[in-house]
Design an enzyme around this catalytic site. Structure first.
Site: not given
Length: 489
Positions: A218-220, A222, A371
């Site tokens: 997961l993105d930082r 998110s 995104r």
């Protein structure tokens, strides 16, 4: 005499001799390179500098389960990276990847005619053949070096343990699931002192001898569901499941089973033209800022073939009316906002944007897929996404930087930080946090398969589903409450 003949040939036929000399120089250079490489290998071999792994054996392993669950044939080969991780489960994945980047991994081919054939450098994705051997630097097996756990021992605290274990959503013998908070990196890297994979290895082992391992990312910024395998075997199975899902959607395989479902919630600026639909647009990585950074973008016609196919289903959950103005304190409708503008003489003040809650279901697992699809395809960038929604945020007058730049979660947050920073970032605040949350995921219960021990005989019809759900983070819940307070929402 030979020197005279050579000199005479040079004078008479300079072009021919130039070709001959070029060939001799090239052969000499190749010989020198091979000899130098061989001398280095012999020197390292004589001083026991190599750790030689067992020969590759394509016996049925965990990676075949994902393909069997999707009803697709298995392959007998594997990448060099996966074979090393299988033979050396004690080595961190990040360390093995670093060895490949430094070109310190070699492979001895099984098709060698002679036993003394020197190993050649190999890449992480290069496939293994039956009998191939991998050679690693002997130093990676040196037990005298401190482990990650030992190096982080000085940072251990009971408060840290309670915080990490409070994130837990689900646990069985095969997997452990946590609700990732905003701003915390999933994996360690340069400048990162704290990451979820390291914290999980310290505090989420429980009765397992092995540390939990990441299955996906997961993105930082998110939030939401993050699945980790509790053993190397279960992690490999889940890697296969996630990979096969992407392969099936990318190749548009008819009748492909969907045993893995992911649903995200996102608050976006604006509203898509259709209330539901599917986005199927390839993505490509580009380098910007003179090679200092990179970003993902939609592949155009010129580079469509080199792009990665990405598919996202979406539907509108709810939408706010355009011009809705929100404050930190309350329920302020668009009509009351208009009245306040009249009283204050601000009729020409630009009206705030429309906000829409979307449910996003990615069928492929590409980096920054949701995104980019929201910002560049639907034209509705995600709130708080200052990387791909820069212009939209600039238009409404918000700061053009990530909320995690100020949220110092490389160290564990204190109680005051958790009460303030982690709850800030809603649409009523001066700066937005990323409003992208993995809210629901359905995964197969692989613990039953692994307990039976016979992974070569897998029937997906008899495997039950595990439904995982994660509550919204504080900043997204606050945005939801503010938008819900309007009767038109």
């Amino acid at each position: 005499m030979a020197e005279r003949l050579l000199l005479r040939q040079i004078i008479r036929r300079p072009a021919t001799v130039k070709i001959i000399l070029t060939k001799l120089v090239y052969e000499q250079k190749c010989w020198y390179t091979a000899a130098s490489d061989g001398e280095n290998y012999d020197k390292e071999k004589n001083t026991n500098q190599w750790l030689i792994l067992p020969p590759f054996n394509p016996a049925p392993d965990a990676s075949s389960i994902g393909k069997k669950l999707y009803g697709r044939p298995d392959e007998t080969n594997a990448s060099a990276l996966n074979w090393i991780l299988k033979c050396c489960p004690h080595l961190p994945r990040s360390l093995v990847q670093k060895l490949f980047r430094l070109r310190q991994v070699r492979k001895q081919s099984s098709s060698a005619g002679s036993k003394d054939q020197r190993p050649r450098r190999v890449g992480a994705k290069d496939l293994m053949d039956i009998g191939d051997r991998i050679c690693l630097p002997k130093s990676v097996d040196d037990k005298s070096h401190p482990t990650v756990e030992e190096k982080n021992q000085s940072f251990s605290s009971e408060e840290e343990r309670r915080f990490v274990q409070s994130l837990e959503l689900y646990k069985d013998s095969a997997i452990i699931v946590i609700n990732k908070p905003p701003g915390m990196p999933v994996q360690g890297g340069v400048g990162i002192r704290r990451s979820l994979d390291e914290l999980a290895a310290k505090y989420l082992r429980y009765d397992c001898m092995e540390p939990p391992r990441l299955v996906h990312r997961l993105d930082r910024d998110s939030t939401g569901i993050l699945v980790m395998g509790r053993t190397q075997l279960s992690t490999t199975v889940l890697h296969s499941v996630f990979r096969e899902k992407t392969i099936g959607a990318s190749n548009d395989i008819l009748g492909s089973k969907r045993i893995l479902h992911k649903r995200y919630w996102a608050l976006v600026i604006g509203s898509p033209r259709r209330r539901q639909g599917s986005v199927s647009v390839p993505l490509i990585k580009v380098v910007v800022d003179n090679g200092k950074s990179e970003r993902i973008t939609v592949a155009d016609n010129s580079n469509r073939l080199s792009g990665q196919h990405a598919v996202t289903d979406y539907r509108v959950i709810a939408s706010s009316p355009s011009g809705l103005f929100l404050t930190q304190s309350s329920n302020v409708s668009s009509m009351s906002y208009l009245l306040s503008c009249v009283l204050e003489g601000m009729l020409f003040k630009p009206s705030p944007p429309c906000y829409t809650w979307l449910e996003l279901s990615p069928l492929t697992g590409r980096k920054h897929q949701l995104r980019v699809h929201c910002a560049e395809v639907l034209g509705t960038p995600i709130v708080g996404d200052y990387k791909y929604g820069r212009q939209a945020h600039k238009k409404i007058g918000h700061y053009l930087e990530s909320a995690s730049d100020h949220l110092k979660l490389s160290d564990m947050p204190s109680k005051d930080e958790k009460d303030t920073e982690l709850e800030s970032g809603s649409i009523s605040d001066e700066q937005f946090s990323l409003h992208l949350h993995c809210k629901e995921m359905v995964v197969p219960d692989i613990s039953v398969v692994l307990q039976n021990g016979n992974i070569s005989d897998v029937d997906s019809a008899r495997i039950r589903d595990i439904v995982l759900r994660a509550p919204l983070p504080a900043h997204m819940q606050r945005s939801w409450d503010l938008l819900s307070s309007n009767h038109n929402f």
